[in-house]
Design a protein around this motif. Sequence first.
Motif, short mmCIF file in Angstrom:
data_model
loop_
_atom_site.label_atom_id
_atom_site.label_comp_id
_atom_site.label_asym_id
_atom_site.label_seq_id
_atom_site.Cartn_x
_atom_site.Cartn_y
_atom_site.Cartn_z
N THR A 251 0.83 -1.19 0.00
CA THR A 251 0.00 0.00 0.00
C THR A 251 0.87 1.26 0.00
O THR A 251 2.08 1.20 0.27
CB THR A 251 -0.92 0.02 1.23
OG1 THR A 251 -0.12 -0.06 2.42
CG2 THR A 251 -1.89 -1.15 1.20
N CYS B 282 -5.05 -9.13 4.12
CA CYS B 282 -4.20 -7.96 4.35
C CYS B 282 -3.06 -8.31 5.28
O CYS B 282 -3.27 -8.92 6.34
CB CYS B 282 -5.03 -6.84 5.00
SG CYS B 282 -6.31 -6.14 3.94
N VAL C 274 -11.15 -0.05 0.43
CA VAL C 274 -9.89 0.65 0.64
C VAL C 274 -9.93 2.04 0.01
O VAL C 274 -10.49 2.23 -1.08
CB VAL C 274 -8.70 -0.17 0.07
CG1 VAL C 274 -8.89 -0.49 -1.39
CG2 VAL C 274 -7.37 0.56 0.29
#
Length: 509
Positions: A88, A325, A339
Amino acid sequence: MSDDLPSTYDVIILGTGMVESIVAAAVARTGKKVLHLDPNTYYGQLWATLSLDSFELWAKTGTSNTKTLKGEDSFKSLSDKALKYYETQDERDCISDLTFNWNIVEDIPESEEEPKEENASGNEYSIKKIRDVSRKFNIDLAPKLLFAKGPMVEILIKSQVSKYVEFLNVNNILIYIDDAIERVPCSKSDVFSSKSVNVVDKRLLMKVLTSIQSYTEESPFFQEYENKTFLDYLKANLPEKFANFILYSIAAGDQNTPCLEGVQKAKKFLSCLGYYGNSPFLWPLYGSSELLQGFCRQCAVFSGIYCLNREVEAIAVEGDKYYGCASNGILLQSEHLVVSNSLLPQQFRGTGPSVKRAVLITDKSIFPEGKEGVSLLQYPTDDSAATILELSGNTCSVPKGLFIVQIVGNCLEEAIKNLFSEGGDDSKPKILYSLRFTLHQMECTGKLPENIHACPGPDFATDFDAEIRKAEEIFKKICPEEEFFAPLPPEPEPPSDEPDSPEEATNDA
């Protein structure tokens, strides 16, 4: 941080932005198991509302990307499955060109008389004195208003999140025109009570407003303007000054807005008048993020689990489907991932439109003859426009005697120059503190697995309508058989102390 979290969920939500928080509440109410995470220590991400101290810290962090990428191999030990890991990103990538400064002295010598807060001026205040009341500031990173008869109000009532939030009317609808600020007459009572509109113009203005409010697709009034601009229609029916009132303040349009689009936007504005006072807009006390925090609170009531200051380092994908995740050395699994676009892996994220933003602390109002509270000012130019929102002390956003001014628009420097003073011009509000930056919208540009749902950050509209639409769209993908914020069952009646029958009363005696 303890890692005694359950490892599996129905939905994991990454980011506590507006869309994510609405989805969290809606999904949790259906009985699904929800985990809601945010890498920040506060709710809201780029939608947050911060005290002055926190706001200054946010500003000083600047545009620095503090995220360190670990590389895909560092996550391989989390599972025996053949998973692909996408790391991310940092939401600070959404911010650029950030500058901030104080325009007052650091401190005033103790020998000088203490100023009274309610009569404060820029010359009386020091940085220290303002920082001493930091907690009285609630500064929005993404301020927005609610249409009094709009989707956000409907959802707040339907979901019962409204019981967590209080509101004020936006009392002053203003426009900067002919080098002056004027109040916009937008209702029948405004038009007829306005001293700046003569009798002939009042009739013309009422005729146009009535035609707009009664518009349907079959209305004959606008057919000849179907391929023209809204400004063409307005100038054909009104003096230029009042045409600009409607174009910029009521329709929130520009010179290129198509006629029918302008009519529809103006009708929406007019149809919201009279529900909660003579204003189409509501402002949430303590700031816009009170709304998203209300939705988070409801998610928690329905057993949603919240972890702030908890980062998801990577998203795991198995084949063409999202799997889980990677967070704090463990793998959290769920059927769906919601998200924020700002946190999406680089492979799926791109930069979209941008707009300039400014947040000012000032010593007096831009429209001192108006009512105390919230003022909305449109500042149009030939090429662009800026929307200016001013909050006074009774909004629970700023100490008495000071004002918070929020500006959105690429002509903000011109607006600041004409409306405010950064020096010694006492005829204008003095800027005590200013923060300027460019906000970039992050977009989902890659093809996501179908069970990952991306949420946009703050857009540049005045209201929350787009956020409600997006939240409902995501909810329907996760819960296709469920109603978006279905009515809650009535709460059980408390037990009564009264006897059910005369016989019971006799027996009790």
